[in-house]
Design a protein around this motif. Structure first.
Motif, mmCIF file in Angstrom:
data_model
loop_
_atom_site.group_PDB
_atom_site.id
_atom_site.type_symbol
_atom_site.label_atom_id
_atom_site.label_comp_id
_atom_site.label_asym_id
_atom_site.label_seq_id
_atom_site.Cartn_x
_atom_site.Cartn_y
_atom_site.Cartn_z
ATOM 1 N N SER A 66 15.243 28.571 30.106
ATOM 2 C CA SER A 66 14.946 27.067 30.297
ATOM 3 C C SER A 66 14.455 26.213 28.958
ATOM 4 N N ASN A 67 14.571 24.972 29.031
ATOM 5 C CA ASN A 67 14.225 24.456 27.908
ATOM 6 C C ASN A 67 12.552 24.040 28.202
ATOM 7 N N PRO A 68 11.610 24.283 27.059
ATOM 8 C CA PRO A 68 10.252 24.130 27.487
ATOM 9 C C PRO A 68 10.063 22.878 27.228
ATOM 10 N N LYS A 69 8.807 22.551 27.890
ATOM 11 C CA LYS A 69 8.272 20.934 27.736
ATOM 12 C C LYS A 69 7.984 20.906 26.447
ATOM 13 N N LYS A 70 8.423 19.527 25.963
ATOM 14 C CA LYS A 70 8.316 19.157 24.663
ATOM 15 C C LYS A 70 6.552 18.867 24.373
ATOM 16 N N GLN A 71 6.180 19.278 23.323
ATOM 17 C CA GLN A 71 4.753 19.379 23.047
ATOM 18 C C GLN A 71 4.450 18.259 22.001
ATOM 19 N N ALA A 72 3.344 17.681 21.703
ATOM 20 C CA ALA A 72 2.832 16.860 20.718
ATOM 21 C C ALA A 72 2.743 17.811 19.314
ATOM 22 N N ASP A 73 2.931 16.991 18.330
ATOM 23 C CA ASP A 73 2.518 17.735 17.123
ATOM 24 C C ASP A 73 1.086 18.462 16.764
ATOM 25 N N ALA A 74 0.159 17.637 17.443
ATOM 26 C CA ALA A 74 -1.162 18.097 17.471
ATOM 27 C C ALA A 74 -1.274 19.395 18.122
ATOM 28 N N ARG A 75 -0.806 19.390 19.275
ATOM 29 C CA ARG A 75 -0.574 20.738 20.042
ATOM 30 C C ARG A 75 0.153 21.718 19.528
ATOM 31 N N ARG A 76 1.103 21.534 18.736
ATOM 32 C CA ARG A 76 1.966 22.628 17.914
ATOM 33 C C ARG A 76 1.097 23.098 17.030
ATOM 34 N N ARG A 77 0.236 22.273 16.010
ATOM 35 C CA ARG A 77 -0.650 22.426 15.207
ATOM 36 C C ARG A 77 -1.540 23.385 15.739
ATOM 37 N N GLN A 78 -2.014 23.267 16.824
ATOM 38 C CA GLN A 78 -3.350 23.985 17.353
ATOM 39 C C GLN A 78 -2.865 25.460 17.467
ATOM 40 N N PHE A 79 -1.525 25.334 18.105
ATOM 41 C CA PHE A 79 -1.192 26.617 18.524
ATOM 42 C C PHE A 79 -1.057 27.663 17.377
ATOM 43 N N ILE A 80 -0.215 27.018 16.009
ATOM 44 C CA ILE A 80 -0.279 27.758 15.057
ATOM 45 C C ILE A 80 -1.585 28.149 14.497
ATOM 46 N N HIS A 81 -2.598 27.468 14.438
ATOM 47 C CA HIS A 81 -3.967 27.859 14.111
ATOM 48 C C HIS A 81 -4.405 29.014 14.805
ATOM 49 N N LEU A 82 -4.403 28.918 16.211
ATOM 50 C CA LEU A 82 -4.694 30.022 16.886
ATOM 51 C C LEU A 82 -3.878 31.058 16.881
ATOM 52 N N GLN A 83 -2.742 30.951 16.565
ATOM 53 C CA GLN A 83 -1.673 32.321 16.074
ATOM 54 C C GLN A 83 -2.126 32.866 14.966
ATOM 55 N N ASN A 84 -2.527 32.300 13.953
ATOM 56 C CA ASN A 84 -2.894 32.521 12.498
ATOM 57 C C ASN A 84 -4.276 33.145 12.780
ATOM 58 N N ASP A 85 -5.234 32.459 13.550
ATOM 59 C CA ASP A 85 -6.584 33.239 13.757
ATOM 60 C C ASP A 85 -6.403 34.736 14.428
ATOM 61 N N THR A 86 -5.548 34.724 15.300
ATOM 62 C CA THR A 86 -5.171 35.999 15.933
ATOM 63 C C THR A 86 -4.682 36.985 14.738
ATOM 64 N N ASP A 87 -3.611 36.612 13.890
ATOM 65 C CA ASP A 87 -3.128 37.568 13.168
ATOM 66 C C ASP A 87 -4.132 38.063 12.304
ATOM 67 N N GLN A 88 -4.953 37.237 11.790
ATOM 68 C CA GLN A 88 -6.276 37.421 10.983
ATOM 69 C C GLN A 88 -6.928 38.596 11.617
ATOM 70 N N TYR A 89 -7.262 38.335 12.789
ATOM 71 C CA TYR A 89 -7.923 39.327 13.707
ATOM 72 C C TYR A 89 -7.354 40.748 13.781
ATOM 73 N N TRP A 90 -6.139 40.697 13.962
ATOM 74 C CA TRP A 90 -5.423 41.733 13.728
ATOM 75 C C TRP A 90 -5.651 42.838 12.329
ATOM 76 N N MET A 91 -5.544 41.914 11.391
ATOM 77 C CA MET A 91 -5.674 42.860 10.038
ATOM 78 C C MET A 91 -7.260 43.042 10.143
ATOM 79 N N ASP A 92 -8.271 42.207 10.290
ATOM 80 C CA ASP A 92 -9.666 42.350 10.308
ATOM 81 C C ASP A 92 -10.006 43.787 10.962
ATOM 82 N N VAL A 93 -9.503 43.781 12.346
ATOM 83 C CA VAL A 93 -9.637 44.896 13.283
ATOM 84 C C VAL A 93 -9.308 46.291 12.851
#
Length: 139
Positions: free
Chosen positions: A2-29
């Motif tokens: 199904s098509n997901p609900k369209k999100q605001a760009d600010a929300r998309r940016r927040q998600f990218i930052h959260l994902q990048n933080d998680t990726d960095q934690y993977w490397m750190d751990v």
């Protein structure tokens, strides 16, 4: 799908930052950028899933190749050997077949995967989860 609900760009940016933080934690751990690879993520998390679902935490080496579906068996062999060489995976002689090898996660790797999962859950809890797809279809 199904098509997901369209999100605001600010929300998309927040998600990218959260994902990048998680990726960095993977490397750190894991402590080595060598393991910043989705194929190791596949291998380690899928081992962890089976590790926690089964009484026997030993894998035949050939079973591990299936846990890395996006690379060839030859490449998977190399990745697994690197993880063994770095002490993340432990290789044992199979007592039932002395020609065969069994692989387990080191207790340190298991602990690191659990730290990563706990961190990831806490990071993504800042974003409300969508209703499961099954619930969305029933509406």
């Amino acid at each position: 799908m199904s098509n997901p609900k369209k999100q605001a760009d600010a929300r998309r940016r927040q998600f990218i930052h959260l994902q990048n933080d998680t990726d960095q934690y993977w490397m750190d751990v894991l402590g080595d950028t060598l393991f910043h690879d989705l194929n190791y993520y596949d291998l380690f998390t899928r081992m962890w899933l089976r590790f926690n679902d089964a009484n026997d935490t030993r894998f035949h080496k050939s079973e591990l190749y299936q846990l890395m579906p996006n690379v060839s068996q030859r490449t998977a062999i190399k990745y697994i050997q690197i993880a063994i060489d770095h002490g993340l995976l432990i290789e044992h002689v199979d007592p039932d077949d002395l020609r065969s090898r069994r692989i387990t996660m080191s207790s340190d790797l298991k602990r690191k995967i659990e730290l990563f999962l706990d961190y990831s859950i806490s990071v993504f809890e800042t974003l409300p989860l969508p209703a499961p797809r099954q619930q969305q279809r029933n509406r």
